[in-house]
Scaffold this motif. Structure first.
Motif, PDB file in Angstrom:
ATOM      1  N   VAL A 198       6.580  11.704  -1.305  1.00  0.00           N
ATOM      2  CA  VAL A 198       6.914  11.648   0.113  1.00  0.00           C
ATOM      3  C   VAL A 198       5.608  11.547   0.880  1.00  0.00           C
ATOM      4  O   VAL A 198       4.559  11.988   0.410  1.00  0.00           O
ATOM      5  CB  VAL A 198       7.722  12.886   0.582  1.00  0.00           C
ATOM      6  CG1 VAL A 198       9.059  12.956  -0.118  1.00  0.00           C
ATOM      7  CG2 VAL A 198       6.928  14.168   0.358  1.00  0.00           C
ATOM      8  N   GLY A 199       5.655  10.946   2.062  1.00  0.00           N
ATOM      9  CA  GLY A 199       4.414  10.816   2.816  1.00  0.00           C
ATOM     10  C   GLY A 199       4.479   9.714   3.842  1.00  0.00           C
ATOM     11  O   GLY A 199       5.541   9.375   4.345  1.00  0.00           O
ATOM     12  N   MET A 200       3.316   9.135   4.122  1.00  0.00           N
ATOM     13  CA  MET A 200       3.176   8.154   5.182  1.00  0.00           C
ATOM     14  C   MET A 200       2.910   6.775   4.606  1.00  0.00           C
ATOM     15  O   MET A 200       1.953   6.581   3.855  1.00  0.00           O
ATOM     16  CB  MET A 200       2.014   8.565   6.097  1.00  0.00           C
ATOM     17  CG  MET A 200       1.693   7.571   7.191  1.00  0.00           C
ATOM     18  SD  MET A 200       3.084   7.349   8.309  1.00  0.00           S
ATOM     19  CE  MET A 200       2.626   5.802   9.068  1.00  0.00           C
ATOM     20  N   ALA A 201       3.759   5.811   4.968  1.00  0.00           N
ATOM     21  CA  ALA A 201       3.613   4.434   4.477  1.00  0.00           C
ATOM     22  C   ALA A 201       2.529   3.723   5.268  1.00  0.00           C
ATOM     23  O   ALA A 201       2.795   2.920   6.145  1.00  0.00           O
ATOM     24  CB  ALA A 201       4.949   3.688   4.608  1.00  0.00           C
ATOM     25  N   GLU A 202       1.278   4.013   4.932  1.00  0.00           N
ATOM     26  CA  GLU A 202       0.177   3.441   5.697  1.00  0.00           C
ATOM     27  C   GLU A 202      -0.622   2.400   4.944  1.00  0.00           C
ATOM     28  O   GLU A 202      -1.509   1.769   5.504  1.00  0.00           O
ATOM     29  CB  GLU A 202      -0.790   4.542   6.147  1.00  0.00           C
ATOM     30  CG  GLU A 202      -1.572   5.161   5.013  1.00  0.00           C
ATOM     31  CD  GLU A 202      -2.708   6.047   5.502  1.00  0.00           C
ATOM     32  OE1 GLU A 202      -3.826   5.542   5.599  1.00  0.00           O
ATOM     33  OE2 GLU A 202      -2.452   7.219   5.799  1.00  0.00           O
ATOM     34  N   ASP A 203      -0.335   2.204   3.667  1.00  0.00           N
ATOM     35  CA  ASP A 203      -1.304   1.469   2.870  1.00  0.00           C
ATOM     36  C   ASP A 203      -0.797   0.208   2.192  1.00  0.00           C
ATOM     37  O   ASP A 203      -1.572  -0.712   1.973  1.00  0.00           O
ATOM     38  CB  ASP A 203      -1.885   2.393   1.794  1.00  0.00           C
ATOM     39  CG  ASP A 203      -0.805   2.955   0.895  1.00  0.00           C
ATOM     40  OD1 ASP A 203       0.085   3.653   1.402  1.00  0.00           O
ATOM     41  OD2 ASP A 203      -0.842   2.692  -0.310  1.00  0.00           O
TER      42      ASP A 203
END
Length: 422
Positions: free
Chosen positions: A139-144
């Motif tokens: 889970v986390g942030m789709a930044e990459d």
């Protein structure tokens, strides 16, 4: 659009082994549960101890935008405790290198035996195949990168953002602020940064604005902006946005001002709140009258959700001003708790993935301003919940929510797509 997906979007070259920094979460135990996340004899009655790995950029080029995600997780630990879970975590520093990210992920799986990984890194994509092969929920942030769309074990707190589709939101904001000629810049080394720069240009065009300067191939992390500034001046731009890190953004803004370019709007996806403190000396001055985006309600709105967020930060002994990475770390734990509630009394990695796969009404603990998001829609999500973004303006040392952009929302533009420049 929620432009937090562009926070620190480059990939540093050269590998190095990961530096692992272990930290015990509030109420956690020192014992390992082998990744199963089951009950622990030392945990309070009725609570489960969950071992979590935090994959983030503590050092290296992307650290300024991502390392404070750990403080957000600390606040999330407080939230999780209220909901019956003790979180024990270890931090894996990618060092902003591909080898560092992979090594950190491998240690989490083989030595720390984490149940789940919280990813907030510009390099998460370099570890994604490994984590997916080992069926580790993330889970986390789709930044990459596109792994958040393709890997079914990965769940972004702002949705698995479609990187090639375009929403009207950015162009709508520029037009609202009477901008007529836009410049948009992104990093060449990151497909996501490049695509985001191109998408901002297409959004501006859809609003009937001129795109006088577009550069989706800017060198990662560079502050050598002289030629770019002169090209933007020659193009007659009066609005500017950049899918780059704060140091590059503020160098561009300072250069434009020195060249006498009258900017109606400089709109940045990074720099809100405590992020400004990470940008180095002179950033406060450079950021005056700059507009900043945020994918969640800013704390200045003082809603029930932002007050709870601030309270949990305080209880976690985080005393610095909230950053975007803190929001994401906090929301990641919130999403994890939501998944754990549906994963059974003794959650496993498989049951947690199944539970997270069934979430279609995520509200980021109220921080989406009452909007809900289907985190499992991997085809149509462009800018998070409702394609909305909150915009604040820095005046003095205060961030002021912009009227009409608190939030400003848009629609996906049919038939318009972008791809990174080669």
């Amino acid at each position: 659009m929620i432009r937090g997906r562009k926070r620190i979007l480059g990939v540093a070259a050269a590998g190095a082994t990961a530096l692992l920094v272990a930290a015990a979460g509030c109420g956690g135990s020192s014992g390992s549960d082998g990744g199963g996340g089951g009950g622990n004899a030392s945990a309070p009655a009725g609570k489960k101890t969950i071992t979590v790995g935090i994959l983030t950029d503590v050092t290296g080029a992307a650290a300024s935008g991502n390392k404070t995600s750990v403080d957000g997780v600390k606040a999330g630990v407080v939230y999780a405790a209220r909901n019956g879970y003790n979180i024990k975590y270890v931090v894996g520093d990618t060092q902003t290198t591909p080898d560092g990210a992979l090594s950190a992920a491998q240690k989490m799986v083989t030595q720390d035996h984490v149940l789940v990984v919280i990813a907030h890194s510009a390099l998460a994509f370099t570890a994604a195949n490994y984590l997916t092969a080992h069926k580790v929920p993330v889970v986390g942030m789709a930044e990459d990168g596109p792994e958040w769309i393709t890997a079914k074990n990965m769940f972004s707190v702002v949705g698995a953002l479609q990187q090639t589709k375009v929403a009207t939101t950015i162009g709508k904001f520029f037009k609202q602020q009477s901008v007529t000629n836009v410049a948009s810049i992104g990093y060449s080394v990151s497909p996501l940064s490049s695509e985001s720069a191109l998408a901002s240009g297409e959004s501006a065009k859809a609003a009937g604005l001129q795109v006088g300067y577009l550069n989706a191939k800017f060198p990662f992390g560079s502050t050598d902006v002289g030629p770019t500034v002169l090209a933007m001046k020659k193009a007659g731009i009066d609005g500017f946005t950049a899918s780059v890190d704060p140091n590059t953004s503020f160098a561009l803004i300072t250069g434009l001002r020195q060249q006498g370019v009258a900017l109606k709007v400089a709109l940045l996806p990074t720099g809100y709140g405590g992020d400004l403190e990470q940008a180095g000396p002179g950033a406060l001055n450079a950021a005056q009258n700059v507009y900043f985006q945020l994918g969640y309600e800013p704390i200045e709105l003082q809603t029930a959700a932002t007050k709870q967020f601030q309270s949990d930060l305080k209880d976690a002994k985080v005393t610095t001003v909230p950053t975007y990475a803190m929001y994401n770390g906090y929301a990641a734990v919130g999403l994890l708790v939501r998944g754990l509630k549906g994963a059974g009394a003794n959650p496993t990695q498989a049951s947690l993935i199944t539970s997270l796969s069934g979430i279609h009404d995520w509200d980021a603990m109220g921080l989406f301003g009452g909007r809900k998001l289907d985190i499992n829609d991997r085809e149509n999500i462009v800018g998070g919940a409702g394609n909305c973004t909150w915009v604040t303006k820095l005046e003095g040392d205060k961030f002021t929510p912009v009227k009409g952009a608190d939030p400003i929302c848009g629609d996906v533009i049919p038939g318009v797509t972008v791809a990174p420049q080669s």
